[in-house]
Each structure stands twice: as structure tokens, then as C-alpha cells.
Design an enzyme around this catalytic site. Structure first.
Site, PDB file in Angstrom:
ATOM      1  N   LYS A  76     -18.583 -36.425   7.775  1.00  0.00           N
ATOM      2  CA  LYS A  76     -17.196 -36.371   7.318  1.00  0.00           C
ATOM      3  C   LYS A  76     -16.518 -35.191   7.997  1.00  0.00           C
ATOM      4  O   LYS A  76     -17.101 -34.100   8.102  1.00  0.00           O
ATOM      5  CB  LYS A  76     -17.166 -36.214   5.792  1.00  0.00           C
ATOM      6  CG  LYS A  76     -15.775 -36.294   5.181  1.00  0.00           C
ATOM      7  CD  LYS A  76     -15.841 -36.251   3.653  1.00  0.00           C
ATOM      8  CE  LYS A  76     -14.474 -36.441   3.011  1.00  0.00           C
ATOM      9  NZ  LYS A  76     -14.536 -36.418   1.537  1.00  0.00           N
ATOM     10  N   SER A 151     -12.150 -40.174  -0.723  1.00  0.00           N
ATOM     11  CA  SER A 151     -11.673 -39.750   0.581  1.00  0.00           C
ATOM     12  C   SER A 151     -12.674 -39.940   1.720  1.00  0.00           C
ATOM     13  O   SER A 151     -12.269 -39.942   2.875  1.00  0.00           O
ATOM     14  CB  SER A 151     -11.282 -38.285   0.506  1.00  0.00           C
ATOM     15  OG  SER A 151     -12.427 -37.492   0.260  1.00  0.00           O
ATOM     16  N   SER A 175     -15.080 -39.149  -4.319  1.00  0.00           N
ATOM     17  CA  SER A 175     -14.839 -39.380  -2.888  1.00  0.00           C
ATOM     18  C   SER A 175     -16.046 -39.856  -2.084  1.00  0.00           C
ATOM     19  O   SER A 175     -15.893 -40.295  -0.956  1.00  0.00           O
ATOM     20  CB  SER A 175     -14.280 -38.114  -2.235  1.00  0.00           C
ATOM     21  OG  SER A 175     -12.899 -38.026  -2.487  1.00  0.00           O
TER      22      SER A 175
END
Lengths: 486, 483, 95
Positions: A76, A151, A175
Site C-alpha cells: 500500500k 482505503s 480499510s
């Protein structure tokens, strides 16, 4: 190879059936040809990745391999990795090349894993659909008109589209779990404090926790073995004896008590999600588990408390983006104040600014007690609910998300509506508990449904066992998205 | 109307740690810009603070030294505001629950003593430095100082004059150096004061509106700034104006205070507990260890000098002006090991506060750089006590030691400075002097006491200053008879 | 506790965000929805409940006072928007 689990890839590499360079190149090729379809990665750097793969091959040849040596992993884009552009999905950090490694990146580097690229995400991890990325939203590999969730949407999409065998994510209010659910992959948010936050760009410090995303629970366990560990540079990092997260995988589930919070099976959930999750629970009963109804009365307030605490912390965490030392600086401005305002107004996207405003407001003079302290008191009530609940059960299960992946653009106009996407996941962050999501079926449109498992503090190994046994008896996690199969 | 000035001080004492309060970067002063600002200090994305035990330990020492309550559990908060030398956009500081609560500092102004009450002392990080001079239209930011540990020591509004404020600041300055928590270097900004000043009609119990004078880094500036500010406030009120709460800067060039132009958003700092830092817990063991390693404090030391050694308050207070001086004094006394404690103490105090202080001052040296060690001074004073040396000769020997000419006895030999106490030898000189100064002898015998002194001087001169003055007096009187 | 346009503007000013009048109104509308969610907090009595600031009930772990960092300003300043003479440059600060 693209079908292989980490365990299989690890064996292939050890037995030299494939080299890390070949494996990495294969994934880089898949990324190159499918990146436009799913937009799952913000940055790839083939030369750097292949150099790391080359080094991994040499290490394997020397007989010094660790389980994940030579395995390419996508991260990420909020994990700082030295020499890598680390954007956090924001224009503010569009050109930020990190001068240092996050603790987690260090651990993967020490393991000899390969950084495959940096995945797309909602800006500063604020979002539940990946639509808040400055680099365009990631698309769901099961249906590219749909959102990935967020996210960590890019990480979920990368794994679901088989652009990476595994990825890292972070979870502040769901997330990791929510995009894992929406993209049909497995993801785990550990107990707060397990994974060092050093080098993980902060959203809400008291809630943020990094974790792995992969095809199955066993892969998560292997990743967790690398990610979890004490770090003196993070004051909230926990000092605990080392444990192998794979150690309980194969234990039988007979006698397992699964708590079903009535608040998580109420209104707001789609009927297909409900029936799919109930089918998953039926499978668990077949495996010898029993289900018990539990209550989490304060969970009703988790969204409210979360949307005070997380923006408050974020408003302060994001003050460092001022255009002085790194990152974006507006091109034209009149004076210092104007430089701050223009830099931050142009550098941050709409949702980030919205949350900074909420956070600034709730902390400002005269409102602190009514909002911030109140939210922290509710936070304790929520944590106490779980403590009581775990007196009656070993694991808590629920849907991960009230709906399957929704259409891109469907909820962007109404933030409050969007915030409800995390209604089942947020409480675990507030309490600091570990939570995970595993695929448990599909809706009529062929979109994946996720089953959430919340465990007691430090029960990750047991949770992985609970998920792994389910995956030994079901094949939902083996289903391939259209993009993965293409 | 008669006015009363009300002053409270907030002092930032830089704690003398090796590394910063939340990072492992060095705190050394004077490094090239930004070379001592690490990832944490420049607030890169993703970095986190970890509290330095050395900073906490120093705060505890302070708390014990001022008789305050050391909080067993204190909290670090974030003070949010934007400023280019504040890299995170917030300062980590203790807010609701500081590490030190209360405490007192006793000061003396002229002949009266006064107690200044402390409100609190809390740990916080310093900001960087903004350099306005070097660049046209731009300000340069050096973050070397960012993250340096500070103890902010806050008083109640207990002081009533610039002089009291200065005495408090000086006493505090001595104390923080004494207990070894701050180097006290004011030029480098290691000890700086903010003064909250207000005025009110004498007799009023209500506080006036205060203005805060920021960043006073010398006692002289502190004095001048408060005097100017108080005068300005009184004049403003007497002219029918009013005071609005403000932050002001003192300009040493003009001697005036002026309001700062930067507004800090009406001080809405949005404090909240820093989620990156857990509560700081201090247990009994830690407190006991800190208490045990704390040196005898200046007040106690001064009292001991006065009661046990019979020193005057003036002498004793000069000796405790710094721990170095007091330790030097103690070392001198220990080396002297005298039969007569009080006499030796008085002699040592005189020399340390007089000759030695003056010599150091002339040479612009600190006590720890003194060429004359406590042991050497003790050897010298031993020769004074056993009347080998007169005070005058002792000063010459002192000069010899200062110049590195050798030990006390070597210098006495080399320079031939041994005092003449042989009465036969002195009598011989006296006889010669009487013979050569018949006029003075006549004057003395005619009743002029002054003439006697002149004759003593002549004898001393003839003996090159080595004759024991008491003996000279005695023998001269014998020879001349009473006038 | 309903939000006003002034609240939005004041928060924006504190947060150093530039927001035009039209935008403020739109943001106010959206935030009002969010604050309706938040207002749910008022429904529960939390008297006597200790606020929970951290996920773990732990005390601070301290570092030893040792210098561990070396000079990296060239690396750090290679990503800075404006630097001269080893200093970060900003528009003139007027005190």
C-alpha cells in the site's frame, strides 16, 4: 504459477523450479498489461524490483532463504520505502521519494522479499471506495464498473486480479477488511500495536494498524510472521514473545463458540449479504462450531465516535504537510499564510479536507469535551462490550460490509452515506481488536461477499486457524476474478 | 495613583540531554544548519516520537529540588499551530497533566526574603529557528533545535517588581545548573524567560490585563523589558487607555516592547492527548533514586555555611552562587583540614570570593578553568594560617601559582617570600629606620599618630614586605616609647 | 449542536485551508449530514466513564539518552521544495 499460494511459491523458489527474477518479471508483465483495467498500482519500478529479485535468487543459491525470500509483494502506498515514490494517494506527496524505510518494509527487505510496486489507495487512507485517490480510483477485478472498497483498494484489487501474490494494507476503520470483502480476498488487521507504525504514513494514530492481504488465511499467516514484531521506534509497539502465526492453522474447530452480535445482523444489510454470511456460518456449524447470540450495545455509536476521533487525530497528523520540507508546494502565493493555504488546498483532495475540517472543529475551543472526550468515553464503552462478549464466545462473526461492491460514483455525493460502509468494521479499530475478512460467497451479480471474524486481543493465530479450516472446506477463496483469469 | 506591578514568569530551561526529547539526534549547539535534524525532527511522513528517559529524569530532579509534587502519571498533548519552524504543525507538550505540580523558589531582594510559588513545570519540545536576515524576501529554517527537550517552569503571578523577577530568574538559573539539568547558557538560548506583566492600582486584588513579553535571554533584558512594559502600561492607563491581552517582543536596541504581528488564531491550539505517546508513569523507585542522587541544594548549603562555619550571609550566599564555587570552597576546606574551622572558613571564603574571583574575572575564565586548584589554594592558606605568609605575601604567592611557577612552598623559596618573624632581625631594621627618620620620630613623639604609621611603612619597605606586621608594631612601640 | 457557516470558515482558517464562500456552503451541507451521524453520541450517558485515548492500556516505554542519528540533511533536502545554504526557505516570516 499465477494460481499458486505463497507457500507453493516459496517451495518452488526453494527447489529452484522458478527464480525470483522470473516470478517477479511474470507479475510485472501482468501488471503492465492490466494496470489500465484495474488501476491497482500507483508506482512500479521494474529495475528496482528485478534487482531485489536478483539479490533474492543469490540468497536462495547461498542456502540462506527465509520463507518469503524472492516473493514479490505489493505495498500500500503509505509504507515509506527508501528510494520509492510514496504518495499516500495524494497530490501532496505525488513526488515524495521516501528517504527511509518503514519498519515493515525493513522486515520484508530483511526477509529477502521483493517490492513489486506501490498500490493505489484512498488519499491518506480516508475512504471506503478508493474513489478518493488522486491517481484515479482502483477498479474491482470482478466488475470494473464497481469500486474496490477502501482505503486499501489497490492492494485488494492487485491480489484479486492476480497482479501480486500478496499485498500489505492498513486498517483504521476497516480499510483492509472492507476492500478484501469487496474484492474477494482475505485480509487481516492485527491487534493494535502488533505491527509497527513507524514509516506508515499516519491517518489516525490510535486506530491505524498495518496488516496483510492475500488469497487465503495460510498466506496471511506467513505474511504476518514477517510483519509482526516489536519496534523501539514506535511507542505503541507491543513487546511480546515471538510466535509463529501458522502454528494453529490445522487445529480442529470443534467446540469453537462463535458469537453473533445482533446489532451486526440488523437493518441496512443487503439480503444477499445476509444469506451468504448465514451460509458461511452454517459451514462453521458443520465444522463443529456452535453459534451464540451476543450483544454489543454500544456498537451502534461506533460510527459516531469514529468520525470524531479519526478526523481529530488526522487533522493534527496532516498538519505537517505545509510545503516547507517536502511534498507539494503551491506555485503561486502572496506570503507565508497564503503559501500554507494554497499548498494545502491544492495538495489535499476533497475528502481529506472534509475530515481535516471535522477534526479541527471537534478539537477547537469549546467543543473538545462535547465531541472528543465524549467520543473517547464511548470508545471505552465499545471496548468494554467486546470484553463482555468474549466471556461468552471465542470469535465474533458478522458480515464485513453491509453491501457488495457498489458502482463507482454511487455514494460520492453523500459522505455520510459512504461512512456507513464501515459500520461493521469500525468497532474493532476503536477497541484495538484484531479483525479479518475472508470470502464466503457471491451475490447474484457475481460480486464477492466477505465474512468478518473478530478475535480477542492477540488471538490472530487462532483467527487464522478459524479462517484456514473454513478455506479447507470451501473454495470461495479459490474463485478467480475475470481480470485474474484474463 | 499608586500602581502595583504584577509579574509571573515562564522559563524555558533546555535540559542537558545528549539526544533530543523524542529522537536520537544530537542536541549539541552550533552545528551546521539542519545537520542535527533527523527523520523525526523534520517530521517526515510516518515517523513517530519516543520519549527520552534523560529528559524525564531531569524534570523529576527539578520537581524534587523545588519541593513540588511529581505526578506519577503525566500526559503528552499536541499543541496545534502552523509555523515554519514547527515541523509537525504541532508541538508535543504536557498540558492538562504536567510532570511537576507546584513547588517554591525562595529569593532575596535586598534585605527581605520572598517565596515565589510555582504553578507547574512541564516537559515539551523546542521548535527550530527562523533566520530572517540572510535572504531577501525569504526566511531560512534551521531545524537543529527542533525537538530539543525543554522544561517550562511557570510561576504564579507572585513578583511585584522587575528586580524581584530578576532575582527569581537568577535563583532559578543557579538551581537548574546546580542540580545539573540545564547548562544555563543564556546566549545559546538554553535558559530564556517569558514575562507576563500587568499593573493594577495599589490595594486592588483583581489582576489587570497582562501582556506577555517573549523570549528574554538575559537578566538585563528581563529587567529592562519589564520596567519598560510596566511603565508603558501605567502611562497607557493613566492616559485613559486600556490594555489588551497580547504577546510582545522586547527590542534591546530601543529598549521598548512592541506587539507581535503574527496572530496565533486567538490561541485555539486544539490541545489533545498525543495518540503516538502513551502516559508517562513514574514509580516510587525512580523518585527515590532521583532523590538520592540529588546534591545538597543551595539553600541548605548556605544555611550550613552560616550556622556550622559561622560565615556571614553575604559570604555564604556568594559561595552558593554556583555549585562549582561551593564545591571549590568545600574542597579547599577539606584540603586545609584546619584546627580552627571558623577561622579557616572565613579565610577561604574571603580568598575565593575576593582574590580568586577577581583573578578569574580579569582572565575571563570560569572556575573550572582556574589555574589555581582548590588544593593549591588550601596549601597557600595553610601558610597564611601558620603565619609563614602575610596577606600581602600570600597574594604574591597566589600570583606565582596562577602563573604556574610551582607549589606554594617552592614559590615561597624561589621568591624569598617567607615572612620574617625573628624579632632580632626585625629589631635591627627598626633601629635603622628610627635612625634614618628623625623627623617622623619627633612628630610621633609630638603626638602625631600618622607618623607612627609612616614608620611602620618604612620598616615594611626595608624588609621588602616580609616582616611580620604585628611584630613590627610591637617592637617599634617599644623603641619609641609612648608619645 | 448544529454547524454554522462561520464554524466551517473558522475551522478552515485554523487548518490553513482556503475555502471560497460557495464551497463553504456546500461543505456545510455535507458536514451537517456527518454531524447528524455524530450527534448520535448524545443519546448515551457516559458520566463516570474514563475516556479511552489508546487501544492498549499501557504506559510509556522510554528510550535511553543516546545519540543514534547522523547527519542526513543532503538526502532530506534533496526532496525539499526550496533550500538555500542548507536552510529550508519559506516566504518571509514577519514577527
Amino acid at each position: 504459477m499465477i494460481e499458486s499460494s505463497l507457500k507453493e511459491l516459496s517451495r518452488n523458489l526453494a527447489e529452484k523450479e522458478i527464480s525470483s527474477v522470473e516470478l517477479t518479471r511474470a507479475y510485472l508483465d501482468r501488471i503492465a498489461s492490466r494496470i489500465a483495467t484495474v488501476n491497482a498500482l500507483i508506482t512500479v519500478d521494474p529495475d528496482t524490483s528485478l534487482a531485489q529479485a536478483q539479490a533474492a535468487d543469490e540468497r536462495i543459491a547461498r542456502g540462506e532463504a527465509q520463507p518469503l525470500t524472492g516473493i514479490p509483494i505489493a505495498h500500500k502506498d503509505l509504507w515509506c520505502a527508501k528510494g520509492w515514490r510514496t504518495t499516500c494517494g495524494s497530490r501532496m506527496l505525488e513526488n515524495f521519494v521516501s528517504p527511509y524505510d518503514a519498519h515493515v518494509i525493513e522486515r520484508f527487505n530483511n526477509e529477502g522479499a521483493v517490492i513489486l510496486g506501490k498500490t493505489n489507495m484512498d488519499e491518506f487512507a480516508m475512504g471506503s471506495s478508493n474513489e478518493n485517490s488522486y491517481f484515479g480510483c482502483a477498479r474491482n477485478p470482478w466488475n470494473t464498473d464497481r469500486v474496490t472498497g477502501g482505503s486499501s483498494g489497490g492492494s485488494a484489487a492487485a491480489v484479486a486480479a492476480a497482479l501480486a501474490p500478496a499485498a500489505t494494507g492498513t486498517d483504521t476503520g476497516g480499510s483492509i477488511r472492507q476492500p478484501a470483502a469487496l474484492c474477494g480476498v482475505s485480509g487481516l488487521k492485527p491487534t493494535y500495536g502488533r505491527v509497527s507504525r513507524y514509516g506508515m504514513i499516519a491517518f489516525a494514530s490510535s486506530l491505524d494498524q498495518g496488516g496483510p492481504m492475500a488469497r487465503n488465511a495460510e498466506d496471511l499467516a506467513l505474511l504476518l510472521d514477517v510483519m509482526v514484531g516489536f519496534d523501539a521506534r514506535d511507542s505503541t509497539s507491543l513487546e511480546r514473545p515471538a510466535e509463529a502465526f501458522t502454528r494453529l492453522l490445522d487445529e480442529p474447530l470443534s467446540g469453537l463458540r462463535i458469537g453473533l452480535p445482533k446489532e451486526y445482523f440488523g437493518e441496512g444489510m443487503s439480503t444477499e449479504v445476509r444469506s451468504t454470511v448465514e451460509a458461511g456460518l452454517a459451514e462453521y456449524r458443520k465444522l463443529g462450531a456452535t453459534t451464540v447470540d451476543i450483544e454489543l450495545p454500544a456498537s451502534d455509536l461506533s460510527i459516531a465516535a469514529y468520525y470524531v476521533i479519526a478526523p481529530a487525530e488526522a487533522s493534527s497528523n496532516l498538519s505537517r504537510y505545509d510545503g516547507v520540507r517536502y511534498g507539494f508546494r503551491a506555485e503561486e502565493y502572496d506570503d507565508l499564510l497564503d503559501m500554507y493555504c494554497k499548498t494545502r488546498s491544492q495538495g489535499f483532495g476533497t475528502e481529506v479536507k472534509r475530515r481535516i475540517l471535522i477534526g479541527t472543529y471537534v478539537l477547537s475551543h469549546g467543543y473538545y469535551d462535547a465531541y472528543y472526550l465524549k467520543a473517547q468515553r464511548i470508545r471505552r464503552l465499545i471496548a468494554q462490550d467486546f470484553t463482555k462478549a468474549f466471556e461468552h464466545c471465542d470469535m465474533i462473526m458478522s458480515p464485513t460490509s453491509p453491501t457488495t461492491a457498489f458502482e463507482i460514483g454511487a455514494k460520492t455525493a453523500d459522505p455520510a452515506q459512504m461512512y456507513l460502509s464501515d459500520i461493521y468494521t469500525i468497532a474493532a479499530n476503536l477497541a484495538g481488536l484484531p479483525g479479518m475478512s475472508i470470502p464466503c460467497g457471491f451475490d447474484a451479480a457475481g460480486l464477492p461477499v466477505g465474512l468478518q471474524i473478530i478475535g480477542n486481543y492477540f488471538c490472530e493465530a487462532k483467527m487464522l486457524n478459524v479462517a484456514h479450516r473454513y478455506q479447507q472446506h470451501t473454495d470461495w477463496h479459490l474463485k478467480r476474478s475475470p481480470v485474474a483469469s484474463s | 495613583m499608586d500602581w502595583e506591578i504584577v509579574i509571573g514568569l515562564e522559563t524555558h530551561a533546555q535540559l542537558s540531554t545528549e539526544s533530543k526529547i523524542f529522537s536520537g539526534a544530537s542536541t549539541n549547539f552550533g552545528a551546521l544548519p539542519n545537520t542535527q535534524a533527523c527523520e523525526v525532527d523534520i517530521a517526515l511522513p510516518g515517523v513517530l516520537p519516543v520519549l527520552n528517559i534523560g529528559a524525564v529524569d531531569r524534570a523529576i530532579r527539578f520537581g524534587i529540588a523545588v519541593g513540588a509534587e511529581v505526578n506519577r502519571r503525566s500526559i503528552f498533548a499536541r499543541k496545534n499551530y502552523f509555523y515554519p519552524d514547527l515541523p509537525k504543525g504541532y508541538q508535543i507538550s504536557q498540558y492538562e497533566i504536567p510532570i511537576v505540580l507546584g513547588g517554591q523558589v525562595n529569593i532575596r531582594v535586598g534585605d527581605s526574603e520572598k517565596t515565589v510559588n510555582l504553578t507547574r513545570a512541564h516537559l515539551e519540545e523546542d521548535a527550530g529557528k527562523s533566520l530572517h536576515e540572510n535572504f531577501r524576501d525569504m526566511t531560512g529554517i534551521d531545524l537543529n533545535r527542533a525537538g530539543t527537550p525543554l522544561l517550562e517552569i511557570v510561576t504564579e503571578p507572585d513578583m511585584r517588581s522587575a528586580q524581584e523577577a530578576v532575582e527569581y530568574a537568577k535563583t532559578l538559573h543557579t538551581l537548574v545548573r546546580w542540580i545539573d539539568i540545564c547548562d544555563g547558557n543564556m546566549q545559546e538560548g538554553s535558559f530564556r524567560c517569558d514575562a507576563n506583566v500587568s499593573v493594577r492600582p495599589k490595594g486592588s486584588t483583581q489582576l489587570g490585563t497582562r501582556r506577555e513579553i517573549k523570549n528574554l535571554n538575559s537578566f538585563r533584558f528581563l529587567q529592562r523589558a519589564i520596567e519598560f512594559e510596566a511603565k508603558w502600561q501605567i502611562e497607557t492607563l493613566e492616559d485613559g487607555g486600556s490594555i489588551t491581552q497580547a504577546t510582545v517582543l522586547f527590542d534591546p536596541e530601543t529598549g521598548e516592547t512592541r506587539q507581535m504581528r503574527t496572530k496565533e488564531d486567538a490561541h485555539d491550539y486544539r490541545y489533545f492527548p498525543d495518540p503516538d505517546l502513551l502516559p508517562l508513569e513514574i514509580d516510587n523507585d525512580w523518585l527515590q533514586r532521583a532523590r538520592a542522587t540529588l546534591p545538597e541544594l543551595p539553600g541548605a548549603r548556605q544555611a550550613r555555611y552560616q550556622t556550622d562555619l559561622g560565615l556571614s550571609r553575604q559570604d555564604a550566599s556568594l559561595l552558593v552562587a554556583s555549585r562549582e564555587t561551593a564545591d571549590y570552597f568545600d574542597a579547599t576546606l577539606a584540603a586545609l583540614d584546619p584546627a580552627d574551622d571558623a577561622g579557616a572558613a572565613k579565610l577561604a571564603a574571603n580568598w575565593i570570593n575576593g582574590e580568586l574571583a577577581a583573578a578569574l574575572n580579569r582572565a575571563e575564565l570560569e572556575l573550572n578553568q582556574s589555574p589555581v586548584s582548590a588544593q593549591a589554594l588550601a596549601a597557600l592558606l595553610a601558610r597564611v594560617l601558620d603565619i609563614t605568609l602575610s596577606s600581602k605575601l600570600a597574594r604574591e604567592v597566589f600570583e606565582g601559582i596562577w602563573k604556574g611557577e610551582g607549589s606554594v612552598d617552592e614559590i615561597i623559596e624561589k621568591r624569598g617570600l617567607r615572612q620574617i618573624s625573628d624579632s632580632g632581625q626585625i629589631e635591627k631594621i627598626v633601629v635603622e629606620v628610627i635612625a634614618a627618620n628623625s623627623q617622623q620620630v619627633a612628630d610621633y613623639q609630638g603626638g602625631k599618630q600618622k607618623a607612627f604609621n609612616s614608620l611602620v611603612g618604612q620598616v615594611m619597605k626595608a624588609s621588602k614586605g616580609k616582616a611580620n606586621p604585628a611584630q613590627v608594631n610591637e617592637i617599634l612601640k617599644q623603641k619609641l616609647g609612648n608619645p | 449542536m448544529s454547524l454554522s457557516l462561520d464554524d466551517v470558515k473558522r475551522a478552515a482558517s485554523l487548518a490553513r485551508l482556503e475555502i471560497g464562500d460557495a464551497e463553504s456552503q456546500r461543505i456545510l451541507d455535507q458536514l451537517s449530514g456527518v454531524f447528524e451521524l455524530i450527534a448520535k453520541m448524545e443519546s448515551v450517558d457516559t458520566d463516570g466513564i474514563e475516556p479511552m485515548a489508546h487501544a492498549q492500556d499501557m504506559m510509556a516505554r522510554l528510550r535511553q539518552d543516546v545519540v543514534t542519528e547522523s547527519d542526513k540533511h543532503e538526502l532530506f533536502q534533496s526532496i525539499a521544495p526550496a533550500v538555500d545554504a542548507d536552510l529550508y526557505l519559506v516566504p518571509k516570516v514577519i514577527e
